[in-house]
Design a protein around this motif. Structure first.
Motif, mmCIF file in Angstrom:
data_model
loop_
_atom_site.group_PDB
_atom_site.id
_atom_site.type_symbol
_atom_site.label_atom_id
_atom_site.label_comp_id
_atom_site.label_asym_id
_atom_site.label_seq_id
_atom_site.Cartn_x
_atom_site.Cartn_y
_atom_site.Cartn_z
ATOM 1 N N LEU A 53 33.555 2.081 -13.784
ATOM 2 C CA LEU A 53 33.560 0.760 -14.403
ATOM 3 C C LEU A 53 34.947 0.412 -14.939
ATOM 4 O O LEU A 53 35.409 -0.727 -14.820
ATOM 5 C CB LEU A 53 32.530 0.705 -15.534
ATOM 6 C CG LEU A 53 31.051 0.842 -15.120
ATOM 7 C CD1 LEU A 53 30.161 0.772 -16.349
ATOM 8 C CD2 LEU A 53 30.653 -0.217 -14.117
ATOM 9 N N HIS A 54 35.609 1.406 -15.530
ATOM 10 C CA HIS A 54 36.955 1.166 -16.055
ATOM 11 C C HIS A 54 37.920 0.827 -14.931
ATOM 12 O O HIS A 54 38.750 -0.091 -15.055
ATOM 13 C CB HIS A 54 37.431 2.386 -16.826
ATOM 14 C CG HIS A 54 38.818 2.254 -17.352
ATOM 15 N ND1 HIS A 54 39.166 1.387 -18.363
ATOM 16 C CD2 HIS A 54 39.977 2.868 -16.975
ATOM 17 C CE1 HIS A 54 40.458 1.476 -18.595
ATOM 18 N NE2 HIS A 54 40.969 2.362 -17.775
ATOM 19 N N LEU B 117 27.154 -2.053 -7.418
ATOM 20 C CA LEU B 117 28.261 -1.432 -6.689
ATOM 21 C C LEU B 117 28.506 0.019 -7.098
ATOM 22 O O LEU B 117 29.061 0.797 -6.314
ATOM 23 C CB LEU B 117 29.539 -2.239 -6.909
ATOM 24 C CG LEU B 117 29.557 -3.653 -6.307
ATOM 25 C CD1 LEU B 117 30.781 -4.415 -6.788
ATOM 26 C CD2 LEU B 117 29.519 -3.597 -4.782
ATOM 27 N N THR B 118 28.118 0.372 -8.301
ATOM 28 C CA THR B 118 28.482 1.695 -8.833
ATOM 29 C C THR B 118 27.279 2.580 -9.134
ATOM 30 O O THR B 118 27.438 3.662 -9.695
ATOM 31 C CB THR B 118 29.302 1.532 -10.131
ATOM 32 O OG1 THR B 118 28.538 0.760 -11.071
ATOM 33 C CG2 THR B 118 30.619 0.837 -9.867
ATOM 34 N N LEU B 119 26.082 2.149 -8.756
ATOM 35 C CA LEU B 119 24.880 2.906 -9.118
ATOM 36 C C LEU B 119 24.895 4.319 -8.531
ATOM 37 O O LEU B 119 24.318 5.248 -9.106
ATOM 38 C CB LEU B 119 23.624 2.152 -8.646
ATOM 39 C CG LEU B 119 22.291 2.636 -9.201
ATOM 40 C CD1 LEU B 119 22.258 2.575 -10.721
ATOM 41 C CD2 LEU B 119 21.135 1.813 -8.613
ATOM 42 N N GLY B 120 25.597 4.516 -7.419
ATOM 43 C CA GLY B 120 25.699 5.841 -6.819
ATOM 44 C C GLY B 120 26.479 6.834 -7.649
ATOM 45 O O GLY B 120 26.449 8.041 -7.371
ATOM 46 N N CYS B 121 27.186 6.359 -8.679
ATOM 47 C CA CYS B 121 27.843 7.283 -9.614
ATOM 48 C C CYS B 121 26.825 7.944 -10.529
ATOM 49 O O CYS B 121 27.067 9.035 -11.053
ATOM 50 C CB CYS B 121 28.874 6.540 -10.467
ATOM 51 S SG CYS B 121 30.264 5.871 -9.545
ATOM 52 N N ASP C 252 15.723 7.834 -5.835
ATOM 53 C CA ASP C 252 16.034 7.329 -7.165
ATOM 54 C C ASP C 252 16.738 5.979 -7.103
ATOM 55 O O ASP C 252 16.462 5.074 -7.910
ATOM 56 C CB ASP C 252 16.899 8.337 -7.929
ATOM 57 C CG ASP C 252 16.109 9.548 -8.405
ATOM 58 O OD1 ASP C 252 14.864 9.476 -8.411
ATOM 59 O OD2 ASP C 252 16.735 10.564 -8.760
ATOM 60 N N LEU C 253 17.647 5.819 -6.152
ATOM 61 C CA LEU C 253 18.339 4.541 -5.995
ATOM 62 C C LEU C 253 17.348 3.416 -5.706
ATOM 63 O O LEU C 253 17.398 2.343 -6.332
ATOM 64 C CB LEU C 253 19.378 4.632 -4.878
ATOM 65 C CG LEU C 253 20.665 5.406 -5.176
ATOM 66 C CD1 LEU C 253 21.456 5.632 -3.898
ATOM 67 C CD2 LEU C 253 21.526 4.663 -6.195
#
Length: 286
Positions: A245-246, A260-264, A271-272
Motif C-alpha cells: 500500500l505504501h 489489487l493487493t489482496l494477494g499480499c 480464500d481470495l
C-alpha cells in the motif's frame, strides 16, 4: 515492571520486534534460568521471528533446526561425509596405508544443528522450529539432548556445551507434545497481537506509512482472521500488505487498492474467492 525485562523489550524493539510484558518476562526468565522456552500458538504470529530477534539482540548466531515428519538423528545431530571417507580410504588403500580410525575424525564429521549449537562459541540461539511436525521418536532424542546438553559420538567421544545455547522451540499445535518435553521447558502461548500492537509492528517495519493507515490495516486484518479462512493472514502478511500500500501511495483502504493487493494477505484461491464474494469492504467496514 522489572528493569531487566523493560531493557529486553527495548532491545527487541530496536531489533524490529514488538513484545508485550508477559512474553518479555517469560523470555527473560528462560535465559536467566537456562531453560528451553516453548512458544506455542497459531502460524504467523511471530514465533520464529522472535528467535531471530533474540539472536540479534545477543549478537550471536541463530542455529535453526526445521522439524518435519521423518526427521532423525543423522539429520539433527551429526553425520559422516561418506563420499570423502570413501575417496580417502581408496587413496590410503592404494598407498598401502589404511587407518580406519582416521576416517571417523574431525575432517569427516558433518555438524548438524544440534551438534553445531553445542560447539559454537559464543553460545548461539538454537531454534527448534515447528517441533510438533516431528515424530514422537524424535521427541525422545530431543529430551536427552535438552537434559544434558551433550552429544556422544561413539568414534570421537562426548561433546558437552561449555555454556548451553539459548533454546527456543516453536509449535503450531498440529499435534500434542509429550508431557516430558513440556516439563523441561518454560511455556508461553503466543497469539495474534491486538490491533494497537499490530499497528505498532507495521509502523516499525514500514516507518513511512501513515499512522492512520497502519491502524486501518491492523483492524482490517483482524476482521479477516475472524473469518473461516484456510490460511488466515499472519504478521508477515500484514507487513507485506502495508509495504504494498505504501509503494502504491495509498492513504486509506478502498475497494480498488484492496482488489489489487489482496494477494499480499491471502495465499489460497479459495480464500481470495471467499473474501471477494463476501465483499472487500470487510477490511474497512465493521
Amino acid at each position: 515492571m522489572n528493569e531487566q525485562v523493560c531493557r529486553l523489550q527495548e532491545e527487541l524493539h530496536r531489533a524490529h520486534y514488538v513484545v508485550e510484558e508477559g512474553l518479555a518476562t517469560v523470555l527473560h526468565l528462560a535465559q536467566r534460568l537456562a531453560r528451553p522456552l516453548l512458544l506455542e500458538g497459531p502460524a504467523g504470529v511471530g514465533k520464529t521471528a522472535l528467535a531471530k530477534a533474540v539472536a540479534t539482540v545477543r549478537s550471536v548466531d541463530l542455529v535453526r533446526l526445521q522439524c518435519y515428519e521423518g526427521l532423525d538423528a543423522s539429520q539433527a545431530l551429526y553425520d559422516w561425509d561418506y563420499p570423502k571417507q570413501l575417496l580417502t580410504a581408496r587413496t590410503a588403500f592404494a598407498d598401502g596405508v589404511v587407518n580406519q580410525a582416521a576416517l571417523y575424525s574431525e575432517p569427516f564429521l558433518i555438524e548438524r544443528p544440534l551438534l553445531r549449537a553445542l560447539r559454537e562459541k559464543p553460545a548461539p540461539v538454537l531454534l527448534i522450529d515447528e517441533v510438533d511436525r516431528a515424530d514422537e521418536e524424535f521427541e525422545a532424542l530431543l529430551l536427552e539432548f535438552l537434559s544434558e546438553f551433550q552429544i556422544t559420538i561413539p568414534e570421537m567421544g562426548t561433546f558437552r556445551a561449555e555454556k548451553p545455547p539459548i533454546v527456543m522451540l516453536t509449535s503450531n499445535r498440529t499435534r500434542d507434545l509429550s508431557d516430558a518435553l513440556r516439563r523441561r521447558c518454560l511455556y508461553v502461548w503466543v497469539d495474534y497481537p491486538s490491533p494497537e500492537q499490530e499497528a505498532a509492528i507495521i509502523s516499525l517495519h514500514v516507518p513511512r506509512i501513515a499512522s492512520e493507515l497502519a491502524k486501518q490495516i491492523a483492524r482490517g486484518v483482524r476482521r479477516l482472521r475472524k473469518l473461516s479462512l484456510l490460511k488466515p493472514p499472519g504478521l508477515a502478511e500484514s507487513i507485506d500488505f502495508a509495504q504494498a500500500l505504501h509503494e502504491l501511495g495509498a492513504q486509506e483502504l478502498d475497494e480498488e487498492v484492496v482488489r489489487l493487493t489482496l494477494g499480499c494477505l491471502l495465499k489460497t484461491e479459495e480464500d481470495l474467492n471467499f473474501v471477494r464474494e463476501r465483499g472487500l469492504d470487510v477490511l474497512w467496514n465493521a
